[in-house]
Design a protein around this motif. Sequence first.
Motif, short mmCIF file in Angstrom:
data_model
loop_
_atom_site.label_atom_id
_atom_site.label_comp_id
_atom_site.label_asym_id
_atom_site.label_seq_id
_atom_site.Cartn_x
_atom_site.Cartn_y
_atom_site.Cartn_z
N TYR B 25 1.10 -1.04 0.05
CA TYR B 25 -0.28 -0.11 0.01
C TYR B 25 0.88 1.36 0.13
O TYR B 25 0.55 2.27 -1.12
CB TYR B 25 -1.32 -0.06 1.46
CG TYR B 25 -1.94 -0.93 0.85
CD1 TYR B 25 -3.01 -0.89 0.11
CD2 TYR B 25 -2.91 -2.30 1.96
CE1 TYR B 25 -3.77 -1.66 -0.45
CE2 TYR B 25 -3.59 -3.06 1.64
CZ TYR B 25 -4.17 -2.98 0.12
OH TYR B 25 -5.28 -3.42 0.24
N LEU B 26 2.38 1.32 0.72
CA LEU B 26 2.94 2.54 1.12
C LEU B 26 2.78 2.73 -0.70
O LEU B 26 3.96 3.82 -1.12
CB LEU B 26 3.46 1.86 2.11
CG LEU B 26 3.10 2.44 3.31
CD1 LEU B 26 4.34 1.72 4.61
CD2 LEU B 26 2.73 3.59 3.50
N LEU B 27 3.62 1.54 -1.31
CA LEU B 27 4.37 1.62 -2.59
C LEU B 27 3.55 2.06 -3.70
O LEU B 27 3.70 3.49 -4.35
CB LEU B 27 4.54 0.48 -2.88
CG LEU B 27 5.47 0.13 -4.58
CD1 LEU B 27 7.15 0.31 -4.51
CD2 LEU B 27 5.71 -1.22 -4.69
N PHE B 28 2.18 2.03 -3.66
CA PHE B 28 0.71 2.12 -4.42
C PHE B 28 0.99 3.62 -4.34
O PHE B 28 0.96 4.98 -4.76
CB PHE B 28 -0.12 1.64 -4.17
CG PHE B 28 -0.68 0.35 -4.74
CD1 PHE B 28 -0.04 0.30 -6.14
CD2 PHE B 28 -1.04 -0.48 -4.29
CE1 PHE B 28 -0.31 -0.22 -7.16
CE2 PHE B 28 -0.99 -1.44 -5.46
CZ PHE B 28 -0.88 -1.63 -6.37
N LEU B 29 1.45 3.94 -2.11
CA LEU B 29 0.88 5.21 -2.38
C LEU B 29 2.68 6.12 -3.05
O LEU B 29 1.65 7.29 -3.09
CB LEU B 29 1.14 5.78 -0.57
CG LEU B 29 0.62 6.89 -0.22
CD1 LEU B 29 -0.64 7.59 -0.39
CD2 LEU B 29 0.57 7.42 1.08
N CYS B 30 3.18 5.85 -2.57
CA CYS B 30 4.40 6.51 -3.84
C CYS B 30 4.13 6.93 -4.87
O CYS B 30 4.71 7.90 -5.61
CB CYS B 30 5.77 5.54 -3.27
SG CYS B 30 6.62 5.83 -1.72
N ILE B 31 4.07 5.72 -5.80
CA ILE B 31 3.39 5.97 -7.15
C ILE B 31 2.45 7.28 -6.98
O ILE B 31 2.83 8.09 -8.70
CB ILE B 31 3.27 4.57 -7.33
CG1 ILE B 31 4.60 3.75 -7.18
CG2 ILE B 31 2.70 4.38 -9.72
CD1 ILE B 31 3.82 2.33 -8.35
N ALA B 32 2.10 7.27 -6.54
CA ALA B 32 0.52 8.27 -6.61
C ALA B 32 1.01 9.44 -7.09
O ALA B 32 0.16 10.13 -7.47
CB ALA B 32 -0.91 7.63 -6.24
N LEU B 33 1.93 9.45 -5.76
CA LEU B 33 2.62 10.39 -4.90
C LEU B 33 3.73 11.21 -6.49
O LEU B 33 3.52 12.51 -6.96
CB LEU B 33 3.33 10.90 -3.74
CG LEU B 33 2.52 10.84 -2.62
CD1 LEU B 33 3.54 11.08 -1.37
CD2 LEU B 33 1.32 12.45 -2.69
N ALA B 34 4.33 9.85 -7.25
CA ALA B 34 5.15 10.45 -7.71
C ALA B 34 3.76 11.16 -9.71
O ALA B 34 4.48 11.10 -10.50
CB ALA B 34 5.90 9.42 -7.91
N ALA B 35 3.81 10.82 -9.48
CA ALA B 35 2.74 10.41 -10.93
C ALA B 35 2.92 11.55 -11.23
O ALA B 35 2.84 11.91 -12.37
CB ALA B 35 1.23 10.03 -11.10
#
Lengths: 293, 359
Positions: B25-35
């Motif tokens: 979930y934290l990985l997904f959050l990081c990807i979303a933040l870096a989008a």
Amino acid sequence: MTGLSFADAIQLLLVGLSQGCLYSLIAIGLVLVYKATEQVNFAQGEFMMLGAFVGYQFIVLWGLPYWLGALLTLVFMGGFGYGVDALVVRRLTGQPVFTVFILTLALGIALRAVAGIVWGFGNYSLPDPIEGNLALGPVIIGWSSVLAILVTAIVASGLYAFFRYARQGVAMQALSLNQLAAFYMGIPVKRLTSSIWAMSAIFGAIAGLLLGPVTLVSTQMGFVGFKAFAGAIVGGFGSIPGAVLGCLLIGVTEPFFDIMFPTFKGIGAYLIMFLVLLIRPEGLLAQIYAKKV
Amino acid sequence: MRVLFRKSYKQDIRLFRDRTQAFWYLLFLCIALAAPLFLDGYFLDELSFVYIYAIAGLGLMILTGFSGQVSFGQAAFVAIGAYAHTILLSRYGVPWILSLPLAALITGLVGLAIGRICGRMHGLYLAIATLSIAIVTERLIGGGGDFTGGHRGLPVPGIDIFGIAVDQSWKTYLLNLALFVGAILMTRNLLRTRSGRALIAIRDSEVSARSLGTNVAFYKAYAFFLSAVFAGLAGGLLAHAFYYITPETFGMGESIRLLLMIVVGGIGTIHGAIFGAFFIVLLPTVLSWVKVLLPGAIATSGGFDSLAFGLILLGFILFEPDGLYGRWVKIHHYFNVFPMYKRRSFQRQKTFLKTERLK
């Protein structure tokens, strides 16, 4: 509200009455299916729309005589209703009511799209079943409206008697209580359920043919179905006399409400429903008294 | 297959099941933040819509998925939120940072009042009552004259937080993302608490919940309140995404679309609301790609989109009633038990109708 003379009031009353009868015809289709299978058909309004479009195809586009076209429409819609149950809805027998809500909502969306693709998204006119008006002094009412009232009266009383006295009607009631038990008693459950859907689609088509000349045939006419829902709920869902009573109540009060509050046209039906539900949460002629655990 | 050892009671109500889950979930959050670094404005705006719809979907999920009250009128709450936010911003000059929570609160209070009334209804009655709320709200806003802008609608002012104008795609994207993550955390936390479990108990059986001492009427209204707060929040954000709001934007069709969204996603799960939001926002884009491959007559007719939508939904209800999330769980299970997967483990039992009516 000034300037509403007695004759005007009677006129509005009659308009409301015939409109209420059309709502009742849709609502009867809903209640039939609910009575026998406890499934709620949110696509009933779309069945009505489809009936009107099929009638338009036979009568206007192919130029058949009115009554022949109407008869063919009813036959077609009967087959359609049978098919909808036999092919789609039957798969969800006994599932939670919510599942069937969604299924029929989706079916309604798909039907509206299909009708739009086949017949187009415009407004089309359908001829009146009987031309001309009936004049009673200052009050004028179309023969078609008289016909709508008559048809509803016949259908409602006929169905009431059917469920009360006819063998098939009693079988349908048995089916609505416990399908498995009904099956063990030799009732052809599948065929009977599909026939009920066929009947409900036919009543929808009658409503469509009668409503078509009034509101014009369009893909949006199915939304009237929600008013029929409101009416059926006012009367207590699951009772045919209740549905007719509720729909008449809504149909009759609606024109008066629209004249009094022109800016809020069209929401009178729902406000009445709310009022009734506030006082009697189960509707006027309640069918459900408690829920099993 | 991994076996989960229970070492403490807290383990059942932790935020994440284990470290692996937290990592993903934290990985997904990081990807979303870096989008914003690798996506252009169009896709960022689309993703913003996904987040906003997911917030509204989470609200509806609390109401319909967790407390079991079918609502056909969620768009009414979205509309109230959007209008309250816009009117507070443009007419009363309330700062954005105050106006959004205020709008959510106003919507929540309306939801509470409606929940008090509707808490007595079940099933179909509730569905039609909430549907009529959607219709009545649309008409009331349309007939509201100058206060609501009537059917002409209202322009929505830009976002301004402490003097910083949020005017570019990446800025609104990050704002929506932040609120979206907040909404997920709130819903997840709700489910970990006593009140969340009370809601689920009511969904599963109202009678048994009552006999265990749950205040059913209170929790039903509470579910309406929370759901309306989420919808109001989504409404405020949606107003900014549309730039201009009219009552027709939030009509009955929108309510039904929201409901169908959570069904497609998978009812009764947080993932479901999010998957459903992706589905509903990205479907038109995907369909426009599909249309290129189809013969012209079908592709250009106006009903193609809604036909596809209706048929996809029919397919889901008939063949995958647990929605996209249900499908994902099955795929996950398949790989978890790899050579031992049995189709039967997810087969639906044959059911027959037995009436719930009592005479």
